[in-house]
Design an enzyme around this catalytic site. Structure first.
Site, PDB file in Angstrom:
ATOM      1  N   ASP A  24      47.141  44.179  33.374  1.00  0.00           N
ATOM      2  CA  ASP A  24      48.714  44.022  33.806  1.00  0.00           C
ATOM      3  C   ASP A  24      48.347  42.398  33.395  1.00  0.00           C
ATOM      4  OD1 ASP A  24      48.468  44.866  35.997  1.00  0.00           O
ATOM      5  OD2 ASP A  24      47.866  43.491  37.043  1.00  0.00           O
TER       6      ASP A  24
ATOM      7  N   LYS B  63      51.406  37.339  39.540  1.00  0.00           N
ATOM      8  CA  LYS B  63      52.279  38.095  39.609  1.00  0.00           C
ATOM      9  C   LYS B  63      52.415  39.406  40.838  1.00  0.00           C
ATOM     10  CE  LYS B  63      49.770  41.959  40.180  1.00  0.00           C
ATOM     11  NZ  LYS B  63      49.548  42.645  41.050  1.00  0.00           N
TER      12      LYS B  63
HETATM   13  P1  ATP Z   1      44.824  42.714  39.703  1.00  0.00           P
HETATM   14  O1  ATP Z   1      45.939  41.870  40.680  1.00  0.00           O
HETATM   15  O2  ATP Z   1      44.756  42.504  38.839  1.00  0.00           O
HETATM   16  O3  ATP Z   1      43.858  43.876  40.281  1.00  0.00           O
HETATM   17  P2  ATP Z   1      43.257  40.932  41.556  1.00  0.00           P
HETATM   18  O4  ATP Z   1      44.219  39.979  41.762  1.00  0.00           O
HETATM   19  O5  ATP Z   1      43.142  41.795  42.970  1.00  0.00           O
HETATM   20  O6  ATP Z   1      43.651  41.366  40.356  1.00  0.00           O
HETATM   21  P3  ATP Z   1      41.317  39.304  39.708  1.00  0.00           P
HETATM   22  O7  ATP Z   1      42.099  37.892  41.145  1.00  0.00           O
HETATM   23  O8  ATP Z   1      41.608  39.187  39.213  1.00  0.00           O
HETATM   24  O9  ATP Z   1      41.595  40.241  41.644  1.00  0.00           O
HETATM   25  O10 ATP Z   1      39.591  39.239  40.904  1.00  0.00           O
HETATM   26  C1  ATP Z   1      39.235  40.899  40.787  1.00  0.00           C
HETATM   27  C2  ATP Z   1      37.510  39.827  40.503  1.00  0.00           C
HETATM   28  O11 ATP Z   1      37.682  40.033  38.816  1.00  0.00           O
HETATM   29  C3  ATP Z   1      37.163  39.045  41.659  1.00  0.00           C
HETATM   30  O12 ATP Z   1      36.225  39.311  42.121  1.00  0.00           O
HETATM   31  C4  ATP Z   1      35.786  38.210  40.411  1.00  0.00           C
HETATM   32  O13 ATP Z   1      34.703  38.462  40.276  1.00  0.00           O
HETATM   33  C5  ATP Z   1      36.581  38.634  38.484  1.00  0.00           C
HETATM   34  N1  ATP Z   1      36.926  37.666  38.072  1.00  0.00           N
HETATM   35  C6  ATP Z   1      37.180  37.628  36.605  1.00  0.00           C
HETATM   36  N2  ATP Z   1      37.436  37.011  35.749  1.00  0.00           N
HETATM   37  C7  ATP Z   1      38.618  36.115  37.351  1.00  0.00           C
HETATM   38  C8  ATP Z   1      38.999  34.508  37.317  1.00  0.00           C
HETATM   39  N3  ATP Z   1      39.198  34.145  35.911  1.00  0.00           N
HETATM   40  N4  ATP Z   1      39.574  34.183  38.119  1.00  0.00           N
HETATM   41  C9  ATP Z   1      39.161  35.355  39.616  1.00  0.00           C
HETATM   42  N5  ATP Z   1      38.514  36.586  39.552  1.00  0.00           N
HETATM   43  C10 ATP Z   1      37.444  36.413  38.266  1.00  0.00           C
END
Ligand code: ATP
Length: 293
Positions: free
Chosen positions: A138, A12
């Site tokens: 989210d 997203k």
């Molecule tokens: P948001 O936009 O919801 O704040 P994000 O995109 O910034 O999330 P993610 O890619 O979800 O962040 O990753 C955040 C942390 O979550 C990573 O550093 C990782 O250690 C952990 N994590 C746990 N499960 C997953 C997964 N399935 N994919 C990616 N990261 C994951």
């Protein structure tokens, strides 16, 4: 016969993010317009003979233990229906990690939707949404997908038809910049909410009408004030991607991903040329109508 399900888990972007204030429970009161895009992980669920939940992913930053959001989602689902876990989950990671694109949340949402199908459980959408909210704010949005106005912590959702024809989206992720979502919120200093309310109220309408010139004038992401201050390279990416004057360019979530909205793929490609030679990973995508699953 043992079942296998292959699911698409799309990312997203936040078409605007207004952080209103910190609440008594420690969370921030938000308003954001969330839009699913075509960039997606592939999550494969497989019933296996061996007990437990086994995660496979070759991305070095994705945990393979119970801290992975897919593990948490599967545990909540299987416990609710008293199903003994005998599951392998493979994540083919395309969405940049910790980039503000809800990568972990969308993998978890795919697991909820997939397990409901795999075990043929009569579960209502509101029940599924409530389970999803346990994992992160989210997750209910990415479970449904499409276009929504998200309020509260991000879990109060009102869905809309996304603009047609789909806008092109450039995702630019600066290499080596790590942003913790928690850090960004903790360091956010609230601004003038009256002024923001006026601007925010127009974002959805301009976006839905593909009116990029008007959208450019009102769109904002409050967390830019935190992330761009600490990471000037993100600001530079924004400026370069905006340099053709054709796109609407903003940081997504707490960053460091920057996105650009364009009327078509050709203008997206023109804008991407300005990023040539920069330490940035670039994806040329489009907005998606609903969750791809
Ligand atoms: P948001 O936009 O919801 O704040 P994000 O995109 O910034 O999330 P993610 O890619 O979800 O962040 O990753 C955040 C942390 O979550 C990573 O550093 C990782 O250690 C952990 N994590 C746990 N499960 C997953 C997964 N399935 N994919 C990616 N990261 C994951």
């Amino acid at each position: 016969m043992k079942k296998t399900l292959i699911l698409q888990a799309p990312a997203k972007i936040n078409i605007g993010l207004w952080v209103k204030h910190k609440r008594a429970d420690g969370f921030h009161e938000l308003a954001s317009i969330m839009q699913t895009i075509s960039l997606a992980d592939t999550v494969t669920l497989k019933e296996i003979g061996e007990p437990g939940i086994h995660i496979f992913c070759d991305h070095p930053d994705v945990p393979l233990d119970s801290t992975n959001l897919v593990h948490r989602a599967a545990t909540i689902f299987l416990e609710k229906f008293s199903i003994e876990p005998r599951l392998a989950i493979n994540i083919d990671k395309k969405i940049p990690v910790a980039a503000g694109l809800a990568g972990g949340s969308t993998d978890a949402a795919a697991v909820f939707a997939g397990l409901a199908r795999m075990y043929d459980k009569p579960i209502t959408i509101p029940d599924l949404m409530a389970m999803a909210a346990h994992i992160g704010s989210d997750v209910p949005f990415v479970l449904h997908g499409g276009l929504a106005l998200a309020e509260g912590r991000g879990e109060i959702l009102k869905f809309y038809e996304p603009p047609r024809p789909p806008l092109a989206v450039v995702i630019a992720v600066p290499v080596g910049v790590k942003v913790s979502t928690r850090w960004a919120y903790e360091n956010y200093v609230p601004g003038n909410n009256q002024v923001k309310e006026e601007a925010f109220s127009r974002i959805l309408e301009f976006f839905r009408h593909r009116d990029l010139d008007s959208l450019r004038r009102v769109i904002f992401n409050d967390l830019e004030s935190v992330t761009l201050h600490r990471h000037p390279e993100v600001e530079k990416i924004k400026q370069l991607l905006a340099s053709t004057g054709e796109g609407v360019v903003l940081m997504s979530g707490s960053g460091p991903s920057v996105f650009g909205l364009f009327h078509d793929r050709k203008s997206a490609i023109r804008a991407v040329k300005a990023l040539h030679g920069e330490p940035v990973n670039v994806f040329i995508e489009h907005i998606a109508r609903k969750n791809l699953q």
